[in-house]
Design an enzyme around this catalytic site. Structure first.
Site, PDB file in Angstrom:
ATOM      1  CG  HIS A  85      22.390  15.121  45.499  1.00  0.00           C
ATOM      2  ND1 HIS A  85      22.204  14.075  46.287  1.00  0.00           N
ATOM      3  CD2 HIS A  85      21.283  16.184  45.961  1.00  0.00           C
ATOM      4  CE1 HIS A  85      21.037  13.896  46.925  1.00  0.00           C
ATOM      5  NE2 HIS A  85      20.418  15.322  46.761  1.00  0.00           N
ATOM      6  CB  SER A 101      12.176  15.653  54.652  1.00  0.00           C
ATOM      7  OG  SER A 101      13.076  14.041  54.624  1.00  0.00           O
ATOM      8  CD  GLU A 113      20.105  18.611  49.443  1.00  0.00           C
ATOM      9  OE1 GLU A 113      18.740  18.931  48.996  1.00  0.00           O
ATOM     10  OE2 GLU A 113      20.441  17.677  48.790  1.00  0.00           O
ATOM     11  N   GLY A 169      14.958  12.364  52.001  1.00  0.00           N
ATOM     12  CA  GLY A 169      13.990  11.326  51.591  1.00  0.00           C
ATOM     13  C   GLY A 169      13.716  10.488  52.715  1.00  0.00           C
ATOM     14  CE  LYS A 210      16.856  13.318  45.529  1.00  0.00           C
ATOM     15  NZ  LYS A 210      16.872  13.139  46.900  1.00  0.00           N
ATOM     16  CG  ASN A 233      17.875  16.434  42.836  1.00  0.00           C
ATOM     17  OD1 ASN A 233      17.755  15.859  41.810  1.00  0.00           O
ATOM     18  ND2 ASN A 233      18.485  16.246  44.083  1.00  0.00           N
ATOM     19  CD  GLU A 280      20.181  10.919  46.550  1.00  0.00           C
ATOM     20  OE1 GLU A 280      19.959  11.392  45.168  1.00  0.00           O
ATOM     21  OE2 GLU A 280      19.287  11.065  47.475  1.00  0.00           O
TER      22      GLU A 280
HETATM   23  P1  PGA Z   1      13.940  15.012  49.604  1.00  0.00           P
HETATM   24  O1  PGA Z   1      15.269  15.163  48.659  1.00  0.00           O
HETATM   25  O2  PGA Z   1      13.294  16.344  49.391  1.00  0.00           O
HETATM   26  O3  PGA Z   1      13.411  13.953  48.843  1.00  0.00           O
HETATM   27  O4  PGA Z   1      14.363  14.718  50.874  1.00  0.00           O
HETATM   28  C1  PGA Z   1      16.352  16.461  48.569  1.00  0.00           C
HETATM   29  C2  PGA Z   1      17.370  16.225  47.847  1.00  0.00           C
HETATM   30  O5  PGA Z   1      18.129  15.260  48.015  1.00  0.00           O
HETATM   31  O6  PGA Z   1      17.781  16.967  47.326  1.00  0.00           O
END
Ligand code: PGA
Length: 245
Positions: free
Chosen positions: A91, A207, A161, A167, A11, A9, A93
């Site tokens: 997601h 992560s 997630e 992150g 982003k 992903n 976000e």
């Molecule tokens: P990350 O994000 O691997 O940077 O923690 C995962 C995601 O939001 O899909």
């Protein structure tokens, strides 16, 4: 046997020159042994799909409607026509930044599936919800609200997630991941049916890195990963693809 998935992903990262990362990843993994799905921002989808790498390309969101007066949105049909095979919906976000509810995520997933795309539906609890002991209630509720009743292993992937792990460098313990993934598979069986629930892939995200991917992907009911930061370069993502392959 469920074939594992390494999904990236991106982003709001990447520029046209980032195609070099896809080419380098394809050189490192010409025959990955797992399904690899790279989800860049919309404008990069056609160029990435045209590279002909042994990976699928996906989007990060779609609108629930087929077309119409929705300024700035992109339809699932257009995403599919640009060469993508999948789209992430729900997601955290998007749920947070754009106020997306499970109802809306459900309708987006229906649109995606209707356009021939695989919907990668995300669920996950916040830190406050985990600390309050609500994790399983929250993710099961999101699953029931977001996963279309007509979902199959071909048109649905579920991604767990935990919001607090995204992150942040924080990762749940193996037992915590196993507990949630087992609960999600049981909930899928109740929501759909046991045969479909057994075949649908459930990814872990939050992560994931080259250094922990092997251990995480070996946990029962973990069928690969949805990876943010560590999917942006071939150097970081190649070992994760290897762990899934
Ligand atoms: P990350 O994000 O691997 O940077 O923690 C995962 C995601 O939001 O899909």
């Amino acid at each position: 046997m469920r074939r594992k998935i390494a999904a990236g992903n991106w982003k709001m990262n990447g520029l046209p020159g980032s195609a070099a990362e896809i080419e380098a990843l394809a050189k490192a993994h010409p025959d990955p042994g797992c399904d690899v799905i790279i989800c860049p921002p919309f404008p990069l989808i056609p160029a990435f799909a045209a590279l002909g790498a042994p990976f699928a390309i996906g989007a990060q969101d779609c609108h629930a409607a087929e077309k119409g007066a929705h300024t700035g949105d992109v339809s699932a049909q257009l995403i599919a026509a640009m060469g993508a095979k999948a789209v992430i919906v729900g997601h955290s976000e998007r749920r947070t930044d754009h106020g997306e509810t499970s109802d809306l995520v459900h309708d987006k997933a229906v649109a995606a599936q209707g356009a021939g795309l695989t919907a990668i539906v995300c669920v996950g609890e916040t830190l406050a919800e985990r600390e309050a002991g609500q994790t399983l209630d929250i993710v099961n509720d999101q699953l029931r609200g977001s996963v279309p009743a007509a979902s199959t292993a071909e048109n649905l992937v579920l991604a767990y997630e935990p919001v607090w792990a995204i992150g942040s460098g924080l990762v749940p313990t193996n037992d915590q991941i196993a507990e949630v993934h087992a609960a999600l598979r049981a909930e899928l069986a109740a929501h759909l049916d046991p045969a479909r629930a057994e075949a649908i892939r459930i990814l872990y995200g939050g992560s994931v890195k080259g250094s922990n991917a092997g251990e995480i992907f070996a946990i029962a009911n973990v069928d690969g990963g949805l990876v943010g930061g560590a999917s942006l370069t071939a150097e970081d993502f190649a070992p994760i693809v290897a762990a899934a392959g």
